[in-house]
Design a protein around this motif. Structure first.
Motif, PDB file in Angstrom:
ATOM      1  N   LYS A  49       0.650  -1.216   0.030  1.00 51.56           N
ATOM      2  CA  LYS A  49       0.209   0.050  -0.038  1.00 51.56           C
ATOM      3  C   LYS A  49       0.950   1.291   0.027  1.00 51.56           C
ATOM      4  O   LYS A  49       0.667   2.219  -0.762  1.00 51.56           O
ATOM      5  CB  LYS A  49      -0.896   0.007   1.210  1.00 51.56           C
ATOM      6  CG  LYS A  49      -1.900   0.920   1.218  1.00 51.56           C
ATOM      7  CD  LYS A  49      -2.972   1.024   2.362  1.00 51.56           C
ATOM      8  CE  LYS A  49      -3.534  -0.371   2.859  1.00 51.56           C
ATOM      9  NZ  LYS A  49      -4.391  -0.427   3.830  1.00 51.56           N
ATOM     10  N   THR A  50       1.924   1.406   0.787  1.00 53.04           N
ATOM     11  CA  THR A  50       2.827   2.466   0.853  1.00 53.04           C
ATOM     12  C   THR A  50       3.655   2.653  -0.419  1.00 53.04           C
ATOM     13  O   THR A  50       3.676   3.821  -0.911  1.00 53.04           O
ATOM     14  CB  THR A  50       3.720   2.251   2.201  1.00 53.04           C
ATOM     15  OG1 THR A  50       2.892   2.066   3.309  1.00 53.04           O
ATOM     16  CG2 THR A  50       4.789   3.459   2.257  1.00 53.04           C
ATOM     17  N   ALA A  51       3.927   1.372  -0.805  1.00 49.58           N
ATOM     18  CA  ALA A  51       4.843   1.562  -2.275  1.00 49.58           C
ATOM     19  C   ALA A  51       3.848   2.190  -3.314  1.00 49.58           C
ATOM     20  O   ALA A  51       4.448   2.868  -4.223  1.00 49.58           O
ATOM     21  CB  ALA A  51       5.491   0.576  -2.778  1.00 49.58           C
ATOM     22  N   LYS A  52       2.696   1.548  -3.346  1.00 48.38           N
ATOM     23  CA  LYS A  52       1.746   2.156  -4.520  1.00 48.38           C
ATOM     24  C   LYS A  52       1.452   3.564  -4.177  1.00 48.38           C
ATOM     25  O   LYS A  52       1.645   4.350  -5.110  1.00 48.38           O
ATOM     26  CB  LYS A  52       0.563   1.485  -4.233  1.00 48.38           C
ATOM     27  CG  LYS A  52      -0.765   1.937  -5.221  1.00 48.38           C
ATOM     28  CD  LYS A  52      -0.478   1.484  -6.571  1.00 48.38           C
ATOM     29  CE  LYS A  52      -1.609   1.810  -7.404  1.00 48.38           C
ATOM     30  NZ  LYS A  52      -1.394   1.611  -8.918  1.00 48.38           N
ATOM     31  N   LYS A  53       1.314   4.006  -3.021  1.00 45.49           N
ATOM     32  CA  LYS A  53       1.122   5.592  -2.909  1.00 45.49           C
ATOM     33  C   LYS A  53       2.472   6.400  -3.295  1.00 45.49           C
ATOM     34  O   LYS A  53       2.352   7.378  -3.567  1.00 45.49           O
ATOM     35  CB  LYS A  53       0.722   5.658  -1.368  1.00 45.49           C
ATOM     36  CG  LYS A  53       0.578   7.210  -0.951  1.00 45.49           C
ATOM     37  CD  LYS A  53       0.204   7.290   0.488  1.00 45.49           C
ATOM     38  CE  LYS A  53      -0.127   8.993   0.785  1.00 45.49           C
ATOM     39  NZ  LYS A  53      -0.246   8.969   2.289  1.00 45.49           N
ATOM     40  N   LEU A  54       3.520   5.877  -2.563  1.00 45.54           N
ATOM     41  CA  LEU A  54       4.951   6.677  -3.004  1.00 45.54           C
ATOM     42  C   LEU A  54       5.018   6.697  -4.655  1.00 45.54           C
ATOM     43  O   LEU A  54       5.425   7.692  -5.013  1.00 45.54           O
ATOM     44  CB  LEU A  54       5.867   6.076  -2.272  1.00 45.54           C
ATOM     45  CG  LEU A  54       5.907   6.174  -0.867  1.00 45.54           C
ATOM     46  CD1 LEU A  54       6.865   5.335   0.106  1.00 45.54           C
ATOM     47  CD2 LEU A  54       5.836   7.536  -0.234  1.00 45.54           C
ATOM     48  N   ALA A  55       4.872   5.454  -5.098  1.00 47.04           N
ATOM     49  CA  ALA A  55       5.263   5.365  -6.492  1.00 47.04           C
ATOM     50  C   ALA A  55       4.067   6.360  -7.425  1.00 47.04           C
ATOM     51  O   ALA A  55       4.483   7.173  -8.504  1.00 47.04           O
ATOM     52  CB  ALA A  55       5.501   3.991  -7.195  1.00 47.04           C
ATOM     53  N   SER A  56       2.903   6.390  -6.731  1.00 49.57           N
ATOM     54  CA  SER A  56       1.832   7.107  -7.910  1.00 49.57           C
ATOM     55  C   SER A  56       2.192   8.564  -7.840  1.00 49.57           C
ATOM     56  O   SER A  56       1.598   9.034  -8.871  1.00 49.57           O
ATOM     57  CB  SER A  56       0.482   6.638  -7.152  1.00 49.57           C
ATOM     58  OG  SER A  56       0.176   5.200  -7.417  1.00 49.57           O
ATOM     59  N   ALA A  57       3.023   9.128  -7.080  1.00 46.20           N
ATOM     60  CA  ALA A  57       3.444  10.376  -7.126  1.00 46.20           C
ATOM     61  C   ALA A  57       4.190  10.500  -8.413  1.00 46.20           C
ATOM     62  O   ALA A  57       4.359  11.800  -8.613  1.00 46.20           O
ATOM     63  CB  ALA A  57       4.054  10.887  -5.807  1.00 46.20           C
ATOM     64  N   PHE A  58       5.100   9.602  -8.787  1.00 47.60           N
ATOM     65  CA  PHE A  58       6.049   9.888 -10.060  1.00 47.60           C
ATOM     66  C   PHE A  58       5.309   9.104 -11.262  1.00 47.60           C
ATOM     67  O   PHE A  58       5.910   9.447 -12.392  1.00 47.60           O
ATOM     68  CB  PHE A  58       7.203   9.279  -9.659  1.00 47.60           C
ATOM     69  CG  PHE A  58       7.817   9.773  -8.579  1.00 47.60           C
ATOM     70  CD1 PHE A  58       8.570  10.769  -8.787  1.00 47.60           C
ATOM     71  CD2 PHE A  58       7.579   9.482  -7.121  1.00 47.60           C
ATOM     72  CE1 PHE A  58       9.308  11.564  -7.636  1.00 47.60           C
ATOM     73  CE2 PHE A  58       8.102  10.085  -6.110  1.00 47.60           C
ATOM     74  CZ  PHE A  58       9.161  11.203  -6.473  1.00 47.60           C
ATOM     75  N   THR A  59       4.264   8.398 -11.182  1.00 45.56           N
ATOM     76  CA  THR A  59       3.623   7.594 -12.487  1.00 45.56           C
ATOM     77  C   THR A  59       2.472   7.113 -11.920  1.00 45.56           C
ATOM     78  O   THR A  59       2.198   6.549 -11.110  1.00 45.56           O
ATOM     79  CB  THR A  59       4.682   6.644 -13.131  1.00 45.56           C
ATOM     80  OG1 THR A  59       4.253   6.144 -14.171  1.00 45.56           O
ATOM     81  CG2 THR A  59       4.808   5.446 -12.217  1.00 45.56           C
ATOM     82  N   GLU A  60       1.545   7.037 -13.156  1.00 42.53           N
ATOM     83  CA  GLU A  60       0.249   6.464 -13.017  1.00 42.53           C
ATOM     84  C   GLU A  60       0.388   4.888 -13.242  1.00 42.53           C
ATOM     85  O   GLU A  60      -0.451   4.052 -13.000  1.00 42.53           O
ATOM     86  CB  GLU A  60      -0.722   6.900 -13.947  1.00 42.53           C
ATOM     87  CG  GLU A  60      -1.026   8.467 -13.485  1.00 42.53           C
ATOM     88  CD  GLU A  60      -2.298   8.985 -14.572  1.00 42.53           C
ATOM     89  OE1 GLU A  60      -2.637   8.154 -15.389  1.00 42.53           O
ATOM     90  OE2 GLU A  60      -2.355  10.192 -14.379  1.00 42.53           O
TER      91      GLU A  60
END
Length: 122
Positions: A33-44
């Protein structure tokens, strides 16, 4: 020769986040969940890829439940635990992102290092 630009204005075209998980039932869901949230700030376009490295706890069933909710979650199941390097190599052929970030699913490394790494390439 034309070079495709893969980073535009701090946004990546795609990213794969790879986790090696061994008996990670207590923290795998939160880490993903955390990885998805952090990564989503840089790409969809985020691929979450988990190598279940011979877990003997409920990691596999937790991952199966998460897979039902997130079709982009990919799981590689190794019946017998391998060393970390070999477990990582088992995931390489499944990586879809132009960039990837690799970590262990337990708390040996801070998942927020993902942000630091992505800032370095954007």
């Amino acid at each position: 020769m034309t070079v495709k630009k893969t980073v535009t204005d701090g946004v990546l075209n795609s990213l794969s986040v790879i986790f090696i998980a061994t008996n990670a039932q207590d923290f795998i869901e939160e880490r993903l969940k955390t990885a998805k949230k952090l990564a989503s700030a840089f790409t969809e376009n985020v691929q979450l890829l988990v190598v279940d490295n011979g877990s003997t706890d409920k990691t596999a069933s937790i991952l199966a439940g998460l897979k039902k909710k997130n079709k982009k979650l990919e799981i590689i199941t190794l019946r017998k635990a391998m060393d970390i390097g070999d477990a990582f190599l088992s995931s390489v052929a499944k990586v879809k992102g132009e960039f990837f970030f690799y970590t262990l699913a337990d708390n040996q490394y801070n998942i927020k290092d993902l942000t630091t790494a992505l800032k370095a390439v954007t």
